[in-house]
Design a protein around this motif. Structure first.
Motif, PDB file in Angstrom:
ATOM      1  N   GLY A  89      35.124  44.084  46.602  1.00 40.68           N
ATOM      2  CA  GLY A  89      36.202  43.206  46.150  1.00 40.68           C
ATOM      3  C   GLY A  89      36.333  41.944  46.982  1.00 40.68           C
ATOM      4  O   GLY A  89      36.636  40.873  46.455  1.00 40.68           O
TER       5      GLY A  89
ATOM      6  N   TYR B 261      46.517  45.609  45.277  1.00 41.80           N
ATOM      7  CA  TYR B 261      45.112  45.435  44.907  1.00 41.80           C
ATOM      8  C   TYR B 261      44.389  46.762  45.024  1.00 41.80           C
ATOM      9  O   TYR B 261      44.526  47.474  46.011  1.00 41.80           O
ATOM     10  CB  TYR B 261      44.450  44.392  45.814  1.00 41.80           C
TER      11      TYR B 261
ATOM     12  N   TYR C 222      41.394  48.937  45.793  1.00 50.60           N
ATOM     13  CA  TYR C 222      40.155  48.856  46.552  1.00 50.60           C
ATOM     14  C   TYR C 222      39.072  49.783  46.022  1.00 50.60           C
ATOM     15  O   TYR C 222      38.002  49.854  46.560  1.00 50.60           O
ATOM     16  CB  TYR C 222      40.403  49.194  48.025  1.00 50.60           C
TER      17      TYR C 222
END
Length: 115
Positions: free
Chosen positions: A77, A108, A110
């Motif tokens: 990412g 977010y 991961y």
């Protein structure tokens, strides 16, 4: 060094084991470099992005004690996030400083999607 998964290596590094981080980089450098190369299509830029991603990982190693975060997902990412800040112009030094301090948005994910 006994065989450890990525999270165990990162935990060891957070406890001051340089050898653990070297092993983690050895295992994942190909993944990070190939992801960067696919995005920028320029080997030198891909090398710079790869280096920046591992610098970010080293700086954030202590944040990874939550098993919900996975190392492969993090580095994959962050290739995209570091690419955003890539500027090959020598006129603007410090671009990497901005990229290295960048945190993805709260929440977010991961987890590596495999894409």
């Amino acid at each position: 060094m006994q065989t450890m998964d990525d999270m165990a290596l990162l935990r060891e590094y957070a406890c001051h084991s340089e050898a653990a981080f070297e092993e983690l980089v050895r295992r994942r450098i190909g993944l990070v470099y190939s992801a960067a190369l696919r995005q920028v299509r320029e080997p030198l830029q891909a090398e710079e992005i790869t280096q920046a991603v591992f610098i970010i990982l080293a700086q954030k190693a202590r944040c990874f004690f939550d098993d919900a975060k996975n190392v492969v997902g993090f580095v994959d990412g962050h290739v995209s996030y570091v690419k955003i800040f890539w500027n090959p112009s020598p006129v603007q030094p410090g671009v990497w400083a901005v990229a290295i301090q960048y945190d993805p948005p709260a929440g977010y994910d991961y987890q590596w999607s495999g894409n």
